[in-house]
Design an enzyme around this catalytic site. Structure first.
Site, mmCIF file in Angstrom:
data_model
loop_
_atom_site.group_PDB
_atom_site.id
_atom_site.type_symbol
_atom_site.label_atom_id
_atom_site.label_comp_id
_atom_site.label_asym_id
_atom_site.label_seq_id
_atom_site.Cartn_x
_atom_site.Cartn_y
_atom_site.Cartn_z
ATOM 1 N N TYR A 55 0.835 -1.216 0.000
ATOM 2 C CA TYR A 55 0.000 0.000 0.000
ATOM 3 C C TYR A 55 0.866 1.261 0.000
ATOM 4 O O TYR A 55 0.479 2.284 -0.534
ATOM 5 C CB TYR A 55 -0.976 -0.015 1.175
ATOM 6 C CG TYR A 55 -2.173 -0.898 0.905
ATOM 7 C CD1 TYR A 55 -2.190 -2.231 1.307
ATOM 8 C CD2 TYR A 55 -3.266 -0.409 0.174
ATOM 9 C CE1 TYR A 55 -3.265 -3.058 1.018
ATOM 10 C CE2 TYR A 55 -4.347 -1.229 -0.126
ATOM 11 C CZ TYR A 55 -4.346 -2.548 0.295
ATOM 12 O OH TYR A 55 -5.407 -3.363 -0.012
ATOM 13 N N ARG A 58 1.436 1.800 -3.593
ATOM 14 C CA ARG A 58 0.211 2.321 -4.226
ATOM 15 C C ARG A 58 0.052 3.801 -3.877
ATOM 16 O O ARG A 58 -0.322 4.618 -4.706
ATOM 17 C CB ARG A 58 -1.023 1.547 -3.756
ATOM 18 C CG ARG A 58 -1.047 0.067 -4.041
ATOM 19 C CD ARG A 58 -1.151 -0.312 -5.512
ATOM 20 N NE ARG A 58 -0.001 0.015 -6.322
ATOM 21 C CZ ARG A 58 1.169 -0.642 -6.296
ATOM 22 N NH1 ARG A 58 1.353 -1.657 -5.455
ATOM 23 N NH2 ARG A 58 2.167 -0.297 -7.096
ATOM 24 N N GLN A 88 -15.512 3.094 -5.746
ATOM 25 C CA GLN A 88 -14.874 1.890 -5.192
ATOM 26 C C GLN A 88 -13.366 2.124 -5.064
ATOM 27 O O GLN A 88 -12.654 1.282 -4.541
ATOM 28 C CB GLN A 88 -15.136 0.687 -6.089
ATOM 29 C CG GLN A 88 -16.609 0.347 -6.255
ATOM 30 C CD GLN A 88 -16.822 -0.696 -7.319
ATOM 31 O OE1 GLN A 88 -16.747 -1.908 -7.069
ATOM 32 N NE2 GLN A 88 -17.079 -0.229 -8.531
ATOM 33 N N ASN A 89 -12.915 3.260 -5.561
ATOM 34 C CA ASN A 89 -11.475 3.532 -5.605
ATOM 35 C C ASN A 89 -10.977 4.057 -4.263
ATOM 36 O O ASN A 89 -11.704 4.783 -3.561
ATOM 37 C CB ASN A 89 -11.150 4.554 -6.703
ATOM 38 C CG ASN A 89 -11.538 4.043 -8.089
ATOM 39 O OD1 ASN A 89 -11.692 2.835 -8.282
ATOM 40 N ND2 ASN A 89 -11.754 4.954 -9.016
ATOM 41 N N HIS A 106 -14.819 1.572 -0.507
ATOM 42 C CA HIS A 106 -13.750 0.639 -0.128
ATOM 43 C C HIS A 106 -12.604 1.320 0.599
ATOM 44 O O HIS A 106 -11.504 0.792 0.670
ATOM 45 C CB HIS A 106 -13.236 -0.106 -1.378
ATOM 46 C CG HIS A 106 -14.291 -0.989 -1.971
ATOM 47 N ND1 HIS A 106 -14.249 -1.408 -3.279
ATOM 48 C CD2 HIS A 106 -15.428 -1.514 -1.450
ATOM 49 C CE1 HIS A 106 -15.310 -2.164 -3.529
ATOM 50 N NE2 HIS A 106 -16.045 -2.235 -2.423
ATOM 51 N N THR A 172 -15.905 0.292 -13.975
ATOM 52 C CA THR A 172 -15.996 -0.825 -13.035
ATOM 53 C C THR A 172 -16.545 -2.061 -13.732
ATOM 54 O O THR A 172 -17.452 -1.999 -14.544
ATOM 55 C CB THR A 172 -16.880 -0.488 -11.811
ATOM 56 O OG1 THR A 172 -16.982 -1.654 -10.970
ATOM 57 C CG2 THR A 172 -18.265 -0.017 -12.194
ATOM 58 N N SER A 173 -15.961 -3.208 -13.369
ATOM 59 C CA SER A 173 -16.409 -4.480 -13.963
ATOM 60 C C SER A 173 -17.691 -4.965 -13.292
ATOM 61 O O SER A 173 -18.264 -5.974 -13.704
ATOM 62 C CB SER A 173 -15.303 -5.526 -13.778
ATOM 63 O OG SER A 173 -15.067 -5.731 -12.372
ATOM 64 N N PRO A 199 -17.377 -2.935 -22.280
ATOM 65 C CA PRO A 199 -18.510 -3.119 -21.373
ATOM 66 C C PRO A 199 -18.918 -4.591 -21.324
ATOM 67 O O PRO A 199 -19.290 -5.170 -22.319
ATOM 68 C CB PRO A 199 -19.608 -2.258 -21.998
ATOM 69 C CG PRO A 199 -19.223 -2.058 -23.402
ATOM 70 C CD PRO A 199 -17.733 -2.155 -23.455
HETATM 71 N N1 APR Z 1 -11.835 3.977 -18.951
HETATM 72 C C1 APR Z 1 -12.944 3.389 -18.418
HETATM 73 N N2 APR Z 1 -12.981 2.108 -17.994
HETATM 74 C C2 APR Z 1 -11.840 1.387 -18.115
HETATM 75 C C3 APR Z 1 -10.649 1.927 -18.648
HETATM 76 C C4 APR Z 1 -10.670 3.278 -19.072
HETATM 77 N N3 APR Z 1 -9.592 3.867 -19.596
HETATM 78 N N4 APR Z 1 -9.701 0.944 -18.619
HETATM 79 C C5 APR Z 1 -10.283 -0.157 -18.087
HETATM 80 N N5 APR Z 1 -11.576 0.105 -17.800
HETATM 81 C C6 APR Z 1 -12.583 -0.782 -17.222
HETATM 82 C C7 APR Z 1 -12.357 -2.255 -17.461
HETATM 83 O O1 APR Z 1 -12.907 -2.660 -18.714
HETATM 84 C C8 APR Z 1 -13.126 -2.870 -16.285
HETATM 85 O O2 APR Z 1 -14.495 -3.073 -16.621
HETATM 86 O O3 APR Z 1 -12.547 -0.605 -15.818
HETATM 87 C C9 APR Z 1 -13.040 -1.795 -15.197
HETATM 88 C C10 APR Z 1 -12.097 -2.142 -14.085
HETATM 89 O O4 APR Z 1 -12.627 -3.266 -13.415
HETATM 90 P P1 APR Z 1 -11.838 -3.839 -12.134
HETATM 91 O O5 APR Z 1 -10.379 -3.933 -12.437
HETATM 92 O O6 APR Z 1 -12.579 -5.060 -11.699
HETATM 93 O O7 APR Z 1 -11.975 -2.692 -11.045
HETATM 94 P P2 APR Z 1 -13.224 -2.393 -10.132
HETATM 95 O O8 APR Z 1 -14.495 -2.741 -10.826
HETATM 96 O O9 APR Z 1 -13.058 -1.005 -9.635
HETATM 97 O O10 APR Z 1 -12.998 -3.421 -8.901
HETATM 98 C C11 APR Z 1 -13.921 -3.341 -7.838
HETATM 99 O O11 APR Z 1 -12.600 -4.922 -6.602
HETATM 100 O O12 APR Z 1 -10.489 -5.614 -6.012
HETATM 101 C C12 APR Z 1 -11.615 -4.964 -5.568
HETATM 102 O O13 APR Z 1 -11.708 -3.322 -3.892
HETATM 103 C C13 APR Z 1 -11.289 -3.556 -5.195
HETATM 104 O O14 APR Z 1 -12.566 -1.554 -5.548
HETATM 105 C C14 APR Z 1 -12.094 -2.734 -6.178
HETATM 106 C C15 APR Z 1 -13.224 -3.658 -6.553
#
Ligand code: APR
Length: 230
Positions: A55, A58, A88-89, A106, A172-173, A199
């Protein structure tokens, strides 16, 4: 028109163009590390020094990063709408772009907290080391929510989602719960946008899907919303 409420749910993707790694982009690794090795209570019990080092790195990355056009466009929305960002960031890029109402589901990496009493929080812009303790003498840890830990701000986030006139999901995924369940609380009649270059995680047909990076897609949606209110 400040009575119209825009609610944003952001994830790691909105900070990707600021140079910060996503959680599942790098083959399921976060900055080359498996989250189970650095972002779980078990990891903390197993090797506190390793978790703190991860961390600390990070936090240094985040301090070097700058908000991008997506963060800045969301700040501009506040000129016309009431805006609440549920993120979530753990980075502070929304705040550094000037957004005034940010709910960190988070946690926040720029805060440290007691590992004994979670009410004891401290600003943290530098490293946390073994031996850095809270007022009660217990080791400080990053003020972030690890896998398996409760999400204290979820109730607040649900209440916010229920009042959305416009709902923007970006970067976000939608793979992690309970955060991802927020989409289920948004009023049916609200106008919803999903911004992501690939998406995938969304099954709900009621979203306007914008298959683009945040720095292009968010300003585009913001322009559309501002034009609505012109
Ligand atoms: N612009 C927009 N979206 C993007 C970009 C971009 N330039 N690059 C990647 N992405 C998308 C990806 O396609 C994906 O759908 O951002 C998403 C990132 O997904 P994750 O890596 O799963 O991140 P997130 O959804 O924030 O994870 C949720 O999981 O590990 C835990 O606590 C952690 O807060 C985090 C949570």
């Amino acid at each position: 028109m400040k009575d119209r409420h825009v609610v944003v749910l952001s994830g790691a993707g909105i900070s990707a163009e600021s140079g910060l790694g996503t959680f599942r982009g790098g083959g399921g690794l976060w900055e080359g590390v498996s989250v189970k090795d650095v972002a779980t209570p078990e990891a903390w019990q197993r090797d506190r020094a390793r978790v703190l080092r991860f961390y600390n790195e990070r936090r240094r990355d985040i301090r070097r990063a700058e908000p991008n056009d997506a963060h800045r466009a969301l700040r501009e929305l506040e000129d016309v709408f009431k805006v609440t960002i549920i993120t979530q960031n753990i980075d502070d890029l929304h705040e550094r772009a000037g957004s005034s109402d940010v709910v960190h589901l988070h946690g926040e990496i720029m805060k440290a907290r007691s590992s004994l009493d979670e009410r004891l929080l401290y600003p943290c812009v530098g490293d946390i080391s073994i031996g850095d303790t809270c007022a009660k003498g217990s080791q400080l840890r990053p003020h972030v929510v690890w896998f398996g830990e409760p999400v204290p701000k979820m109730e607040e986030a649900i209440s916010v989602a229920k009042t959305a006139d416009f709902f923007i999901v970006v970067g976000t995924s939608l793979e992690v719960y309970p955060a991802a369940s927020l989409v289920d609380y948004v009023p049916y009649e609200s106008t919803k946008f999903f911004i992501d270059p690939s998406p995938s995680g969304l099954a709900d047909e009621s979203f306007h899907v914008i298959a683009s990076a945040a720095s292009e897609g968010v300003p585009r949606v913001v322009s559309q919303l501002r034009a609505l209110m012109a």
